[in-house]
Every structure is written in C-alpha cells, then in structure tokens.
Design a protein around this motif. Structure first.
Motif, PDB file in Angstrom:
ATOM      1  N   PRO A   1       0.805  -1.230   0.000  1.00  0.00           N
ATOM      2  CA  PRO A   1       0.000   0.000   0.000  1.00  0.00           C
ATOM      3  C   PRO A   1       0.837   1.280   0.000  1.00  0.00           C
ATOM      4  O   PRO A   1       0.449   2.266  -0.602  1.00  0.00           O
ATOM      5  CB  PRO A   1      -0.828  -0.096   1.279  1.00  0.00           C
ATOM      6  N   GLU A   2       1.983   1.256   0.652  1.00  0.00           N
ATOM      7  CA  GLU A   2       2.809   2.462   0.706  1.00  0.00           C
ATOM      8  C   GLU A   2       3.364   2.825  -0.669  1.00  0.00           C
ATOM      9  O   GLU A   2       3.526   3.994  -0.985  1.00  0.00           O
ATOM     10  CB  GLU A   2       3.935   2.291   1.719  1.00  0.00           C
ATOM     11  N   ALA A   3       3.654   1.815  -1.481  1.00  0.00           N
ATOM     12  CA  ALA A   3       4.170   2.063  -2.822  1.00  0.00           C
ATOM     13  C   ALA A   3       3.050   2.114  -3.861  1.00  0.00           C
ATOM     14  O   ALA A   3       3.313   2.357  -5.036  1.00  0.00           O
ATOM     15  CB  ALA A   3       5.175   0.981  -3.202  1.00  0.00           C
ATOM     16  N   SER A   4       1.796   1.866  -3.449  1.00  0.00           N
ATOM     17  CA  SER A   4       0.640   1.800  -4.354  1.00  0.00           C
ATOM     18  C   SER A   4       0.857   0.780  -5.470  1.00  0.00           C
ATOM     19  O   SER A   4       0.579   1.043  -6.635  1.00  0.00           O
ATOM     20  CB  SER A   4       0.325   3.178  -4.944  1.00  0.00           C
ATOM     21  N   VAL A   5       1.361  -0.375  -5.073  1.00  0.00           N
ATOM     22  CA  VAL A   5       1.634  -1.446  -6.027  1.00  0.00           C
ATOM     23  C   VAL A   5       0.869  -2.692  -5.614  1.00  0.00           C
ATOM     24  O   VAL A   5       0.794  -3.030  -4.432  1.00  0.00           O
ATOM     25  CB  VAL A   5       3.156  -1.764  -6.085  1.00  0.00           C
ATOM     26  N   ALA A   6       0.311  -3.362  -6.612  1.00  0.00           N
ATOM     27  CA  ALA A   6      -0.332  -4.662  -6.405  1.00  0.00           C
ATOM     28  C   ALA A   6       0.255  -5.648  -7.398  1.00  0.00           C
ATOM     29  O   ALA A   6       0.513  -5.302  -8.551  1.00  0.00           O
ATOM     30  CB  ALA A   6      -1.836  -4.561  -6.605  1.00  0.00           C
ATOM     31  N   VAL A   7       0.482  -6.861  -6.938  1.00  0.00           N
ATOM     32  CA  VAL A   7       0.887  -7.949  -7.813  1.00  0.00           C
ATOM     33  C   VAL A   7      -0.288  -8.906  -7.862  1.00  0.00           C
ATOM     34  O   VAL A   7      -0.766  -9.366  -6.825  1.00  0.00           O
ATOM     35  CB  VAL A   7       2.149  -8.667  -7.300  1.00  0.00           C
ATOM     36  N   LEU A   8      -0.766  -9.178  -9.083  1.00  0.00           N
ATOM     37  CA  LEU A   8      -1.875 -10.094  -9.275  1.00  0.00           C
ATOM     38  C   LEU A   8      -1.375 -11.318 -10.031  1.00  0.00           C
ATOM     39  O   LEU A   8      -0.716 -11.179 -11.055  1.00  0.00           O
ATOM     40  CB  LEU A   8      -2.997  -9.449 -10.091  1.00  0.00           C
ATOM     41  N   GLU A   9      -1.687 -12.480  -9.492  1.00  0.00           N
ATOM     42  CA  GLU A   9      -1.498 -13.730 -10.215  1.00  0.00           C
ATOM     43  C   GLU A   9      -2.894 -14.254 -10.494  1.00  0.00           C
ATOM     44  O   GLU A   9      -3.752 -14.244  -9.600  1.00  0.00           O
ATOM     45  CB  GLU A   9      -0.749 -14.752  -9.372  1.00  0.00           C
ATOM     46  N   TYR A  10      -3.142 -14.704 -11.719  1.00  0.00           N
ATOM     47  CA  TYR A  10      -4.474 -15.181 -12.068  1.00  0.00           C
ATOM     48  C   TYR A  10      -4.378 -16.052 -13.326  1.00  0.00           C
ATOM     49  O   TYR A  10      -3.347 -16.087 -13.995  1.00  0.00           O
ATOM     50  CB  TYR A  10      -5.450 -14.020 -12.281  1.00  0.00           C
ATOM     51  N   GLU A  11      -5.477 -16.743 -13.607  1.00  0.00           N
ATOM     52  CA  GLU A  11      -5.562 -17.596 -14.787  1.00  0.00           C
ATOM     53  C   GLU A  11      -6.792 -17.226 -15.587  1.00  0.00           C
ATOM     54  O   GLU A  11      -7.794 -16.786 -15.016  1.00  0.00           O
ATOM     55  CB  GLU A  11      -5.648 -19.068 -14.377  1.00  0.00           C
ATOM     56  N   VAL A  12      -6.700 -17.392 -16.896  1.00  0.00           N
ATOM     57  CA  VAL A  12      -7.861 -17.231 -17.766  1.00  0.00           C
ATOM     58  C   VAL A  12      -8.048 -18.520 -18.555  1.00  0.00           C
ATOM     59  O   VAL A  12      -7.083 -19.229 -18.855  1.00  0.00           O
ATOM     60  CB  VAL A  12      -7.744 -16.016 -18.713  1.00  0.00           C
ATOM     61  N   HIS A  13      -9.318 -18.796 -18.885  1.00  0.00           N
ATOM     62  CA  HIS A  13      -9.656 -20.029 -19.598  1.00  0.00           C
ATOM     63  C   HIS A  13     -10.662 -19.705 -20.692  1.00  0.00           C
ATOM     64  O   HIS A  13     -11.598 -18.930 -20.465  1.00  0.00           O
ATOM     65  CB  HIS A  13     -10.262 -21.049 -18.629  1.00  0.00           C
ATOM     66  N   GLY A  14     -10.469 -20.287 -21.838  1.00  0.00           N
ATOM     67  CA  GLY A  14     -11.380 -20.061 -22.950  1.00  0.00           C
ATOM     68  C   GLY A  14     -10.957 -20.883 -24.138  1.00  0.00           C
ATOM     69  O   GLY A  14     -10.529 -22.038 -23.987  1.00  0.00           O
ATOM     70  N   GLU A  15     -11.017 -20.252 -25.321  1.00  0.00           N
ATOM     71  CA  GLU A  15     -10.626 -20.964 -26.527  1.00  0.00           C
ATOM     72  C   GLU A  15     -10.216 -19.973 -27.608  1.00  0.00           C
ATOM     73  O   GLU A  15     -10.632 -18.814 -27.599  1.00  0.00           O
ATOM     74  CB  GLU A  15     -11.757 -21.849 -27.031  1.00  0.00           C
ATOM     75  N   SER A  16      -9.418 -20.481 -28.524  1.00  0.00           N
ATOM     76  CA  SER A  16      -9.045 -19.692 -29.686  1.00  0.00           C
ATOM     77  C   SER A  16     -10.252 -19.621 -30.611  1.00  0.00           C
ATOM     78  O   SER A  16     -10.857 -20.644 -30.935  1.00  0.00           O
ATOM     79  CB  SER A  16      -7.870 -20.348 -30.418  1.00  0.00           C
ATOM     80  N   VAL A  17     -10.595 -18.424 -31.039  1.00  0.00           N
ATOM     81  CA  VAL A  17     -11.711 -18.249 -31.967  1.00  0.00           C
ATOM     82  C   VAL A  17     -11.361 -18.867 -33.320  1.00  0.00           C
ATOM     83  O   VAL A  17     -12.212 -19.437 -33.987  1.00  0.00           O
ATOM     84  CB  VAL A  17     -12.051 -16.743 -32.114  1.00  0.00           C
TER      85      VAL A  17
END
Length: 146
Positions: free
Chosen positions: A88-104
């Motif tokens: 919070p002091e540096a106003s930085v967030a690290v997000l780890e996440y996954e996305v799922h779908g398909e190639s159009v």
C-alpha cells in the motif's frame, strides 16, 4: 467511455478478465471497465509475451487500440485462481491469475497464467508489467503447425 463499456466481452465491465482484475484492484483503482481503470498516460510492458506483440504500449488510447480485435482472436470464458499481493505504501499490487477459454480461429482450448505488477496513482493504473505463458497462446493458436 470505451468500446467495451458494460458488455460481456473479454475486457467489458461484465467480462471474466475485468471481473478478476477488478477483484484484484478492489479499493485501489476505480473504473467502469478494464480500460477505464487506466490513466490516460499509462505504460504497459509485456515482459514475457509472444512474437509480434509489442513489448511496451504507452497511453490508454494505444491500449484500447491494441485490444480492439482481441475478441476476434481469443474468447475468454472464465478467470480464476487470483492471488493478490499489495504494498500500500508504494501503491503497487501484484496479481497472479488464470484465464480459460478458446481460440476463436482454431477452437482449441486456451488456459493461461499471468502475473501482473500494477502501480496505481490517484485511483488509476499508471504502470502495468505483464508476464504470461506464451506456450499457452501457441497451443491454442495451433502454432507451430504440426
């Protein structure tokens, strides 16, 4: 206002990508959709990406232009496994996440993992460093041809 305001596309206000980013930045950044989270002069760096993709994009308008055809290429159906780390002091967030779908284009499954280091000032994203698994993109797009 952006092209994607209040729709369910990948970057729309109701889309899976925006929902997971909004959850990760809750209380830190404000916006109606993904692009509205970004400061006008945002800098986005794609540190690990795929060939032909820019390594750096400057400005909210340039980011909107970059993603304007994304829905024609990749359909993201869900996003999950969010992990959030904040300074919070540096106003930085690290997000780890996954996305799922398909190639159009190929119909092949798309499952990717991301790590994003995000700096926020005045409740807008000013800097975003993105890391993804390029092999997941290659697999979904059918590259290289076998």
């Amino acid at each position: 206002m952006t092209k994607y305001i209040s729709d369910s596309s990948n970057f729309g206000a109701d889309g899976p990508f925006f929902r997971i980013i909004r959850e990760g930045l809750k209380g830190l950044a404000d916006g109606e959709d993904y692009f509205d989270l970004l400061a006008d002069d945002v800098v986005i760096e794609y540190v690990i990406s795929v060939p032909g993709y820019p390594s750096r994009v400057e400005g909210r308008r340039a980011v909107i232009d970059l993603y304007s055809g994304y829905d024609d290429y990749m359909a993201v159906h869900t996003a999950d496994n969010l992990r959030v780390y904040r300074d919070p002091e540096a106003s930085v967030a690290v997000l780890e996440y996954e996305v799922h779908g398909e190639s159009v284009l190929t119909g092949r499954p798309y499952n990717n993992r991301f790590a994003s280091i995000i700096t926020v000032k005045d409740r807008k994203v000013t800097h975003w460093r993105d890391y993804l698994d390029p092999i997941a993109v290659f697999d979904a797009s059918g590259w290289p041809k076998r």
